[in-house]
Write an enzyme that holds these catalytic residues in place. Sequence first.
Site, short mmCIF file in Angstrom:
data_model
loop_
_atom_site.label_atom_id
_atom_site.label_comp_id
_atom_site.label_asym_id
_atom_site.label_seq_id
_atom_site.Cartn_x
_atom_site.Cartn_y
_atom_site.Cartn_z
CG ASP A 1 -9.47 0.36 5.28
OD1 ASP A 1 -9.32 0.11 4.07
OD2 ASP A 1 -8.64 0.05 6.15
CD GLN B 1 -3.15 -4.20 6.75
OE1 GLN B 1 -3.09 -3.24 5.99
NE2 GLN B 1 -3.80 -5.31 6.44
CE LYS C 1 -3.81 -2.39 2.30
NZ LYS C 1 -4.48 -2.70 3.58
#
Length: 300
Positions: free
Chosen positions: A128, A105, A61
């Site tokens: 997200d 994460q 990422k």
Amino acid sequence: MSSAVEAPAAVLIPGKRIAARLSAQVAAEAQAFLHAHGHPPALAVVLAGDDPASGIYVRRKVAECGKAGIRSIGHRLPATVAEADLLALIDDLNRDPAIHGILVQLPLPPHIDASRVLDAIDPRKDVDGFHPVNVGRLSTGTDGLVPCTPLGCMMLLDTVIDDFRGRHAVVIGKSNIVGKPIAMLLLERECTVTVTHIATQGLREIVRGADIVVAAAGAPLLVRGDWIRPGAVVIDVGITRVVDPGSGDRTRIVGDCASAEMAHAAAVTPVPGGVGPMTIACLLANTLRAARAQTRRTAS
Ligand code: NAD
């Protein structure tokens, strides 16, 4: 001489290429953002613990952010980090006007309540799309940040389906990060949506009735060719690393669908190279979107 008439093979939806196109578009727009505001869109990436797979995802990422001209700021925390310290970091990032997106994460170390951490992220920085405010917006069909994997799935479906209205979509898996949000997005397009899961009875027959199948179970090769109706579109979200039979301990990635058995489908996504690259490209797109929304708000 007889000539056999071969059935047309399913279109392989080129996720990698579509993702590269989206990333290039984000890069051009991030450049324009930099010129307009004097600073690039910025994403904070929080990694707690030393899970090797999470480390790989985060590195990927961060690398893609760099290529797209998005500044990424890594925060590496030990597996023993206290929940209060992680929440304090989120609070700092929420208040920092130079940070537009926050990615935590998953999975987090087991002593940390992941939902408490995700709920602490400012919904405007929630790239997200996991915050309850954004989940609520998605389920009421209002504008918000949409989880990256489902967003990528819809973009892939858009390349092969013109009109979703009235189509029967079957989603396999009901997780908060894939199954439920993709079901909401399909519902928004006026599909008739069936959400299935581990306790569903007669899954094969349900999938056989589908025009669109989104498989997100994490069950390797669960969906066989004879589950798929001719002309259906199949999106394979599953990623499982399995040992390649007869190759010692070499492993390979497989999806939830036996795609080699699906020549009669209209279109299928490959694994790897289908949904996976779209997830990262959509993260970049969400970060740019969040940066624009916050800059607009602070500029006025
Ligand atoms: P999860 O474990 O949270 O949820 C899996 C869901 O599938 C559950 O609702 C479960 O009930 C259902 N399920 C499991 N086995 C089943 C079976 N045999 N029959 C019917 N339903 C079954 O998983 P998740 O986080 O939603 O991820 C699902 C898969 O998608 C995993 O393989 C994951 O690695 C992959 N994934 C890929 C991407 C990507 O970018 N390509 C992103 C996220 C997740």
